[in-house]
Design an enzyme around this catalytic site. Sequence first.
Site, PDB file in Angstrom:
ATOM      1  N   TYR A 107      13.593  88.628  59.187  1.00 49.97           N
ATOM      2  CA  TYR A 107      13.393  89.827  60.004  1.00 49.97           C
ATOM      3  C   TYR A 107      13.444  89.631  61.519  1.00 49.97           C
ATOM      4  O   TYR A 107      13.467  90.604  62.254  1.00 49.97           O
ATOM      5  CB  TYR A 107      12.082  90.514  59.596  1.00 49.97           C
ATOM      6  CG  TYR A 107      12.163  91.012  58.177  1.00 49.97           C
ATOM      7  CD1 TYR A 107      12.908  92.137  57.869  1.00 49.97           C
ATOM      8  CD2 TYR A 107      11.550  90.333  57.130  1.00 49.97           C
ATOM      9  CE1 TYR A 107      13.040  92.586  56.564  1.00 49.97           C
ATOM     10  CE2 TYR A 107      11.667  90.775  55.821  1.00 49.97           C
ATOM     11  CZ  TYR A 107      12.405  91.903  55.548  1.00 49.97           C
ATOM     12  OH  TYR A 107      12.547  92.335  54.260  1.00 49.97           O
ATOM     13  N   PHE A 151       0.934  95.316  52.260  1.00 53.05           N
ATOM     14  CA  PHE A 151       1.828  96.418  51.883  1.00 53.05           C
ATOM     15  C   PHE A 151       3.244  95.873  51.790  1.00 53.05           C
ATOM     16  O   PHE A 151       3.504  94.752  52.185  1.00 53.05           O
ATOM     17  CB  PHE A 151       1.754  97.579  52.882  1.00 53.05           C
ATOM     18  CG  PHE A 151       2.087  97.207  54.291  1.00 53.05           C
ATOM     19  CD1 PHE A 151       1.122  96.691  55.139  1.00 53.05           C
ATOM     20  CD2 PHE A 151       3.373  97.369  54.787  1.00 53.05           C
ATOM     21  CE1 PHE A 151       1.432  96.337  56.451  1.00 53.05           C
ATOM     22  CE2 PHE A 151       3.698  97.025  56.100  1.00 53.05           C
ATOM     23  CZ  PHE A 151       2.719  96.507  56.930  1.00 53.05           C
ATOM     24  N   GLY A 178      25.922  92.494  54.622  1.00 55.03           N
ATOM     25  CA  GLY A 178      25.564  93.468  55.646  1.00 55.03           C
ATOM     26  C   GLY A 178      24.805  94.687  55.156  1.00 55.03           C
ATOM     27  O   GLY A 178      24.581  95.622  55.928  1.00 55.03           O
ATOM     28  N   LEU A 238      21.539  94.938  54.086  1.00 58.57           N
ATOM     29  CA  LEU A 238      20.233  95.013  54.761  1.00 58.57           C
ATOM     30  C   LEU A 238      20.408  95.384  56.239  1.00 58.57           C
ATOM     31  O   LEU A 238      19.683  96.219  56.772  1.00 58.57           O
ATOM     32  CB  LEU A 238      19.494  93.671  54.658  1.00 58.57           C
ATOM     33  CG  LEU A 238      18.178  93.635  55.437  1.00 58.57           C
ATOM     34  CD1 LEU A 238      17.160  94.577  54.826  1.00 58.57           C
ATOM     35  CD2 LEU A 238      17.622  92.221  55.505  1.00 58.57           C
ATOM     36  N   VAL A 260      18.010  94.248  48.137  1.00 58.17           N
ATOM     37  CA  VAL A 260      19.443  94.480  47.949  1.00 58.17           C
ATOM     38  C   VAL A 260      19.809  93.898  46.584  1.00 58.17           C
ATOM     39  O   VAL A 260      19.315  92.814  46.206  1.00 58.17           O
ATOM     40  CB  VAL A 260      20.260  93.802  49.080  1.00 58.17           C
ATOM     41  CG1 VAL A 260      21.764  93.902  48.816  1.00 58.17           C
ATOM     42  CG2 VAL A 260      19.919  94.428  50.432  1.00 58.17           C
TER      43      VAL A 260
HETATM   44  C1  LIG Z   1      16.694  89.549  51.843  1.00 62.75           C
HETATM   45  C2  LIG Z   1      17.733  90.595  51.512  1.00 62.75           C
HETATM   46  C3  LIG Z   1      17.093  91.985  51.601  1.00 62.75           C
HETATM   47  C4  LIG Z   1      18.911  90.480  52.523  1.00 62.75           C
HETATM   48  O1  LIG Z   1      19.836  91.509  52.291  1.00 62.75           O
HETATM   49  P1  LIG Z   1      21.390  91.318  52.626  1.00 62.75           P
HETATM   50  O2  LIG Z   1      22.036  92.643  52.421  1.00 62.75           O
HETATM   51  O3  LIG Z   1      21.924  90.160  51.893  1.00 62.75           O
HETATM   52  O4  LIG Z   1      21.352  90.977  54.184  1.00 62.75           O
HETATM   53  P2  LIG Z   1      22.584  91.049  55.172  1.00 62.75           P
HETATM   54  O5  LIG Z   1      23.879  90.795  54.421  1.00 62.75           O
HETATM   55  O6  LIG Z   1      22.512  92.305  55.977  1.00 62.75           O
HETATM   56  O7  LIG Z   1      22.293  89.790  56.061  1.00 62.75           O
HETATM   57  C5  LIG Z   1      21.774  89.871  57.363  1.00 62.75           C
HETATM   58  C6  LIG Z   1      21.598  88.476  57.867  1.00 62.75           C
HETATM   59  O8  LIG Z   1      20.474  87.898  57.244  1.00 62.75           O
HETATM   60  C7  LIG Z   1      20.828  86.695  56.614  1.00 62.75           C
HETATM   61  N1  LIG Z   1      20.049  86.635  55.392  1.00 62.75           N
HETATM   62  C8  LIG Z   1      20.107  87.495  54.382  1.00 62.75           C
HETATM   63  N2  LIG Z   1      19.200  87.153  53.459  1.00 62.75           N
HETATM   64  C9  LIG Z   1      18.557  86.072  53.906  1.00 62.75           C
HETATM   65  C10 LIG Z   1      17.526  85.263  53.382  1.00 62.75           C
HETATM   66  N3  LIG Z   1      16.973  85.511  52.204  1.00 62.75           N
HETATM   67  N4  LIG Z   1      17.093  84.231  54.140  1.00 62.75           N
HETATM   68  C11 LIG Z   1      17.646  83.966  55.335  1.00 62.75           C
HETATM   69  N5  LIG Z   1      18.642  84.710  55.872  1.00 62.75           N
HETATM   70  C12 LIG Z   1      19.095  85.746  55.153  1.00 62.75           C
HETATM   71  C13 LIG Z   1      22.308  86.805  56.356  1.00 62.75           C
HETATM   72  O9  LIG Z   1      22.920  85.542  56.270  1.00 62.75           O
HETATM   73  C14 LIG Z   1      22.765  87.544  57.600  1.00 62.75           C
HETATM   74  O10 LIG Z   1      22.842  86.670  58.694  1.00 62.75           O
HETATM   75  P3  LIG Z   1      23.896  86.903  59.873  1.00 62.75           P
HETATM   76  O11 LIG Z   1      23.513  88.219  60.486  1.00 62.75           O
HETATM   77  O12 LIG Z   1      23.698  85.734  60.758  1.00 62.75           O
HETATM   78  O13 LIG Z   1      25.232  86.948  59.191  1.00 62.75           O
HETATM   79  C15 LIG Z   1      18.305  90.390  50.107  1.00 62.75           C
HETATM   80  O14 LIG Z   1      18.796  89.084  50.018  1.00 62.75           O
HETATM   81  C16 LIG Z   1      17.295  90.605  48.997  1.00 62.75           C
HETATM   82  O15 LIG Z   1      17.169  91.706  48.515  1.00 62.75           O
HETATM   83  N6  LIG Z   1      16.567  89.544  48.584  1.00 62.75           N
HETATM   84  C17 LIG Z   1      15.578  89.636  47.535  1.00 62.75           C
HETATM   85  C18 LIG Z   1      14.455  90.577  47.860  1.00 62.75           C
HETATM   86  C19 LIG Z   1      13.769  90.246  49.157  1.00 62.75           C
HETATM   87  O16 LIG Z   1      13.593  89.111  49.526  1.00 62.75           O
HETATM   88  N7  LIG Z   1      13.381  91.310  49.855  1.00 62.75           N
HETATM   89  C20 LIG Z   1      12.682  91.168  51.087  1.00 62.75           C
HETATM   90  C21 LIG Z   1      11.264  91.586  50.833  1.00 62.75           C
HETATM   91  S1  LIG Z   1      10.321  91.419  52.309  1.00 62.75           S
END
Ligand SMILES: CC(C)(COP(=O)(O)OP(=O)(O)OC[C@H]1O[C@@H](n2cnc3c(N)ncnc32)[C@H](O)[C@@H]1OP(=O)(O)O)[C@@H](O)C(=O)NCCC(=O)NCCS
Length: 405
Positions: A124, A405, A93, A95, A85
Site C-alpha cells: 500500500y 477491520f 493493474g 488493484l 483481486v
Molecule cells: C494484493 C493484490 C490485491 C494486488 O492486486 P493486483 O491487481 O495484482 O495489483 P496491481 O497489478 O495493481 O499491482 C500494483 C503494484 O503492486 C505490486 N504488487 C501487487 N501485489 C503485490 C504483493 N502481494 N506484494 C508486493 N507487491 C505487490 C505489483 O507488482 C505492482 O507493482 P508496480 O506498480 O511496481 O508494477 C492481489 O494480489 C490480491 O488480491 N492478493 C490476495 C489478497 C490480498 O492480499 N489482499 C490484500 C488484503 S489487505
Amino acid sequence: MTDFDVRPVAEAERRATMDLLGRSLHTNRISDESWAQYGDSWPAAHKFGAFDGDTPIGIASSYDTEIAVPGGAVLPLGAVDGVGVRADRTRRGVLTAMMATQLADFAARGIPLAALHASEPTIYGRFGYGSATLGKTVWLPRPAARLHERVPVGGDVRMLTPEEAVKEIPGLYHRIGLHRAGMIGRPAEWWPIAHDRLTGPAGSHVVAVHSGPGGDDGYVVYDTVDRRTLDSPDEGAVLKVRELQTADPVAHAALWRFLLSIDLVSGVRSRYRPVDEPLAAMLADHRDARTTDVEDDLWLRLVDVATALAARTYRAADPVVLAVTDGRLPANTGHYEVTADGARRTDAAADLALDADTLGMLYLGQWSATALAQAGRIEVRNPGAVASADELFTTIAAPWCGTYF
Ligand SMILES: CC(C)(COP(=O)(O)OP(=O)(O)OC[C@H]1O[C@@H](n2cnc3c(N)ncnc32)[C@H](O)[C@@H]1OP(=O)(O)O)[C@@H](O)C(=O)NCCC(=O)NCCS
C-alpha cells in the site's frame, strides 16, 4: 488497453464480491445461512469492483467512519476493509485502478483520511498509505505474572453472557470514546462479525466488564486455547485477549488483574496492544511482561493533506516547512508550514521533503522525523528542522487503533 472496468458495486453484486474477497484471502465461501445473517454488513455503498463484463474480478471496499487525531479532533475516515483481486488476474493493474477510483471518491466526498490494515506491508505504500501505528504482542506467564502492590485497585469486574455482551458492548465502546490518536469509530456494519464470535455456532469469545464509580468504564474480550495434550495433561489454557478497551487507569488495572486471576491458565497473550501500555511497570516482576512482537497496525493515507495537517495539534517548537509530493493525488503536492499554532499551505522554501506515504507515518506521531530522516524517507534540506519536526509532531501517548477491520 484494459480488459476490465472499475465501477461501483450494485446491490445485486454484493454477495459475488464478498465471495471474491473470501477466495482471494483463502477463506471459505460464505454459506447461505451466514449470508442471510451477516449480508447486511457488506452493503453496496462505498464498494468499487473491477468487472470483466458482468463478472467481478476485483473488489475494494470501505466504510465511512471517523478517526481521532493528535489533540483530540475527530475527522471523517474512509476505512478500507476489504481488498482482493481474483488470483488469475493479479499483477495486471487491477488493484491500481481500484485504488485510484477509491481515492478519487474519498477526495470527492471530502473525506480527509483513509486507513487500512495490510495483509502484506509492501502493497500500500505506492498508493500513499504509511504505517501509522504499531502494536505490540505481550505474553504474561502464569502463575508467575502478578500485579505490583502499588497498582490501583477499584471497582468490580463482572462477566457477561454472550447475549448481554451483544447488547452492551457497542454502547460501551462508544462511551469509552476515541481517547487515543488513531482510534476509530465502529459503525453498525463493523459489529456483526464480532457478535458472531460471541453468539454464533463457533462463538468462543468471553466478555468481562469493569464498573467504576461512574458505571461501566472498560471491558475485555478474550478466548481460551486449551493446551492440554496426552503428554502434558497439566498444561493450563492460554487466554488470548482479543481487545481490552478503557480510558481509565483503575479499570485498566482491574481488567488485567482479572485476567491474571483466572485459574488453570499457563499464560495470557495479547496482540496489537499500545506500544506504551505500561504492563512491565504494573507487574511485581518487570520481566513477566514479555513483548514478543511489534508490528505494523494501522496504515494511514492523508487524502486531503491541508485539512488533515490543520486538524491536529502540535507541540511547541520552531516552525517547519514540509514539501509533500503526492503522485496519486497531485492536488496535495505542495509546501505546508507546520507551527505550534497549526498548519497551512505556504510558498516558503521547504526544510524537509517527503512523499505522501511517509507523511502517513509521521502524522499520528508514531515515527519521529529523526527516525524517518535516518531511514532515508525524509529528505533533509535544513538540518535544524529535523529536531523541530520531532518536537512538533510527537505525542505523549503513542497512537493506537485498537479496532481490526
Ligand atoms: C494484493 C493484490 C490485491 C494486488 O492486486 P493486483 O491487481 O495484482 O495489483 P496491481 O497489478 O495493481 O499491482 C500494483 C503494484 O503492486 C505490486 N504488487 C501487487 N501485489 C503485490 C504483493 N502481494 N506484494 C508486493 N507487491 C505487490 C505489483 O507488482 C505492482 O507493482 P508496480 O506498480 O511496481 O508494477 C492481489 O494480489 C490480491 O488480491 N492478493 C490476495 C489478497 C490480498 O492480499 N489482499 C490484500 C488484503 S489487505
